[in-house]
Design an enzyme around this catalytic site. Structure first.
Site, mmCIF file in Angstrom:
data_model
loop_
_atom_site.group_PDB
_atom_site.id
_atom_site.type_symbol
_atom_site.label_atom_id
_atom_site.label_comp_id
_atom_site.label_asym_id
_atom_site.label_seq_id
_atom_site.Cartn_x
_atom_site.Cartn_y
_atom_site.Cartn_z
ATOM 1 N N VAL A 269 12.440 86.289 -6.713
ATOM 2 C CA VAL A 269 11.016 86.618 -6.748
ATOM 3 C C VAL A 269 10.761 86.954 -8.216
ATOM 4 C CG1 VAL A 269 9.217 88.205 -5.975
ATOM 5 C CG2 VAL A 269 10.957 87.408 -4.357
ATOM 6 N N PRO A 270 10.141 86.020 -8.947
ATOM 7 C CA PRO A 270 10.192 86.035 -10.415
ATOM 8 C C PRO A 270 9.284 87.060 -11.099
ATOM 9 C CG PRO A 270 8.866 84.202 -9.674
ATOM 10 C CD PRO A 270 9.425 84.846 -8.436
ATOM 11 N N CYS A 271 9.598 88.334 -10.922
ATOM 12 C CA CYS A 271 8.824 89.386 -11.587
ATOM 13 C C CYS A 271 9.004 89.333 -13.100
ATOM 14 C CB CYS A 271 9.191 90.751 -11.030
ATOM 15 S SG CYS A 271 10.940 91.145 -11.042
ATOM 16 N N HIS A 272 10.057 88.670 -13.570
ATOM 17 C CA HIS A 272 10.273 88.545 -15.014
ATOM 18 C C HIS A 272 9.192 87.686 -15.671
ATOM 19 C CE1 HIS A 272 12.454 85.146 -13.186
ATOM 20 N NE2 HIS A 272 12.110 84.481 -14.277
ATOM 21 N N ARG A 273 8.434 86.944 -14.886
ATOM 22 C CA ARG A 273 7.379 86.076 -15.428
ATOM 23 C C ARG A 273 6.067 86.813 -15.659
ATOM 24 N NH1 ARG A 273 8.831 81.283 -11.194
ATOM 25 N NH2 ARG A 273 10.846 80.759 -12.137
#
Length: 170
Positions: A138-142
């Site tokens: 779940v790409p919270c780094h984006r």
């Protein structure tokens, strides 16, 4: 109490990282902070699945780890394994929105809030992002600051920067 048969876990190694990864029979539920102790996973399980004990099962976890391996080596852009996310309705809506941010792109916290129709909930969006139990997948780094600056990341700013470089953003 949540009914489920088991919570399986394994240790995933990538370069100098050691990550605890866990899944239920329904799907991936946890990807931990790089090099965090087992206690991080254990405390998370007790909070989200009270009364359940995680059991190590490297075989069950193989498909999840293989996708992580492919992603971190630049061979995978979209995760396909099922997820089993547990959170508040608001957290779930934020995590769903994060999954729509394309590989190699970023957006701001206010963009996520706007997408959810909650323009004034930027701080709440940030809190929900910080509670994301499935790092990388779940790409919270984006999610970055409104001005494009890199902002906090549970996995550490060096990890966020590495992931965005991997995706060609930086």
């Amino acid at each position: 109490m949540i009914t489920l048969s088991s919570i399986y876990w394994t240790i995933f190694h990538h370069d100098t990282w050691r990550l605890y990864v866990a899944a239920t029979d329904e799907g991936l539920c946890y990807v931990g902070t790089p090099n965090a102790p087992f206690a991080e996973l254990s405390e998370w399980v007790q909070k989200r699945f009270p009364g359940h004990q995680p059991e190590q099962n490297d075989t069950v976890m193989t498909p999840y780890c293989e996708e992580l391996r492919q992603y971190l080596s630049g061979q995978l852009q979209q995760f396909e394994q099922p997820l089993h996310l547990i959170g508040t309705p608001f957290q779930m809506s934020v995590w769903q929105a994060l999954q729509h941010i394309p590989h190699g792109r970023t957006c701001s916290y206010s963009d996520v809030a706007t997408e959810l129709g909650k323009e004034k909930a930027v701080r709440a969006v940030g809190t929900a992002i910080g509670a994301n139990p499935v790092l990388f997948v779940v790409p919270c780094h984006r999610v970055v600051g409104k001005d494009g600056s890199l902002t906090g990341y549970r996995g550490g700013m060096d990890v966020k920067e590495m992931l965005l470089k991997l995706e060609g953003v930086l």
